[in-house]
Write a protein that holds these residues in place. Sequence first.
Motif, PDB file in Angstrom:
ATOM      1  N   VAL A 184      31.904 -21.146  32.532  1.00 28.98           N
ATOM      2  CA  VAL A 184      33.323 -21.492  32.514  1.00 28.98           C
ATOM      3  C   VAL A 184      33.924 -21.203  31.146  1.00 28.98           C
ATOM      4  N   LEU A 199      40.058 -23.024  37.635  1.00 30.08           N
ATOM      5  CA  LEU A 199      38.967 -22.111  37.976  1.00 30.08           C
ATOM      6  C   LEU A 199      39.453 -20.816  38.602  1.00 30.08           C
ATOM      7  N   ALA A 249      34.612 -29.468  32.146  1.00 27.47           N
ATOM      8  CA  ALA A 249      34.399 -28.173  32.797  1.00 27.47           C
ATOM      9  C   ALA A 249      33.944 -27.127  31.784  1.00 27.47           C
ATOM     10  N   THR A 251      35.300 -16.660  46.128  1.00 24.82           N
ATOM     11  CA  THR A 251      35.504 -16.261  44.740  1.00 24.82           C
ATOM     12  C   THR A 251      35.741 -14.752  44.677  1.00 24.82           C
ATOM     13  N   ILE A 291      36.613 -24.338  44.550  1.00 26.78           N
ATOM     14  CA  ILE A 291      35.729 -25.017  43.594  1.00 26.78           C
ATOM     15  C   ILE A 291      34.270 -24.891  44.026  1.00 26.78           C
ATOM     16  N   ARG A 339      36.007 -15.700  39.785  1.00 22.43           N
ATOM     17  CA  ARG A 339      37.195 -16.560  39.734  1.00 22.43           C
ATOM     18  C   ARG A 339      37.399 -17.191  41.111  1.00 22.43           C
ATOM     19  N   ALA A 340      37.723 -18.463  41.129  1.00 20.62           N
ATOM     20  CA  ALA A 340      37.962 -19.141  42.401  1.00 20.62           C
ATOM     21  C   ALA A 340      39.198 -18.561  43.081  1.00 20.62           C
ATOM     22  N   TYR A 372      33.079 -21.377  43.505  1.00 21.01           N
ATOM     23  CA  TYR A 372      32.865 -21.030  42.103  1.00 21.01           C
ATOM     24  C   TYR A 372      31.501 -21.508  41.619  1.00 21.01           C
TER      25      TYR A 372
END
Length: 412
Positions: free
Chosen positions: A266, A208, A260, A154, A140, A158-159, A143
């Motif tokens: 996102v 995420l 989010a 990442t 998180i 993308r996490a 990201y």
Amino acid sequence: MSAIDHIGAVAFRPQAAVVRLAGSAFVALGVLLSGFVISEPAPYELMMAGLVAIWFLLGLRISRAIAPLLALLLTFNVGGLFSLTVMADLADGPIYIAVSLFLALTSVFYAAIVEDDPRRLRLIFQAWLISALLTGTLGILGYFHAFAGSETFTLYDRAKGAFQDPNVFGPFLVAPALYLIHGLLTGTLKRAPLRIAGLLVLSLAVFLSFSRAAWALFLFSACALVLVMLLKERTAAFRLKILGLSLASVILLGAALLAALQSEKVSGLFSSRTQLVQDYDGGHLGRFDRHRIGFEMAMEHPLGIGPLVFGLTFAEDEHNVLLKSLTTYGWLGFVTYIGLISWTLAFGLRYLLRDRPWQPFLMIAWIVLVGHVGIGNVIDTDHWRHFYLLLGIMWGCRGLEHRHLRRSRLGN
């Protein structure tokens, strides 16, 4: 208190108490390290290699109930050894099979230590939860670029936490999330705030990761857990509690998702990832076309084509665990894999609703394993460390069930 907090006690022998306690602590550390595989060999491999060797040297036994797991996994890897014989250039093939053998041994090890002392189930899940929260938080923070160098956590926006791939990172978080959900549904209100906070972290991390497989796995597993608990708990009050908390959780997670999605970054990636078929799925030599070609090739190569050869040939790996078993382990590996998974899911279903101290852990592991079998059609789970942990938990519970039934017969 919930049943998950009251795992059955097994008395320590006084002369071995310290050794067993230290051994259990190292098991927990090994599980915790499974969430940190950003490079290979990872600390997990180093820890587990030593741990498995020491435990078996000190006399950890493999019971009759667990022996089939060892036999099937060894047979599966014999198929991998056979596939090496057809390779013109071995390259990294032997290393790949060596890793497969190592992971197979970790699965047998987890099964044996669970059967040896069922209290380790709670320890394993707690360590897994801590690992998931740590690596999930890293994903998180990475990201949102929360600190310098956070992009390490990442990949392609993308996490991925402390993993190499978001598609492994996301599914890794699902079993710990179910552990929290079960605690919410069966535990006291005193611990609810912490469990809710943990669940929000894991849910956001899964989201995420932008892994469609992880999203599907999370949704399926959460719904299946609630369904199984509704089947198991017969009282109207408890069922009402489950339905009420489930509804509240859906509302809370929905609100978090909407929050989010207020981020343009996102929402843009979410819109792209929610398309059922991506560019790399369809079309010539896309994922599904490669599946077709791969299965046709497998019919002509009973020993397989060798580890990693498919990816070198088509510039992409199989992304299907059944196809992977055919190409890398041959027909022998494929049949063995089908047999292992079918047997594991069958006895898990048979034991699912039995009133045992270890039933919550069996239930969570079985549901998540079913989900992994499902996503295995579009992703390769062959070398996922937590997949072998799930297998070990399932077979360890099988050993516990056999021992329980044997003692019940002797008692009668």
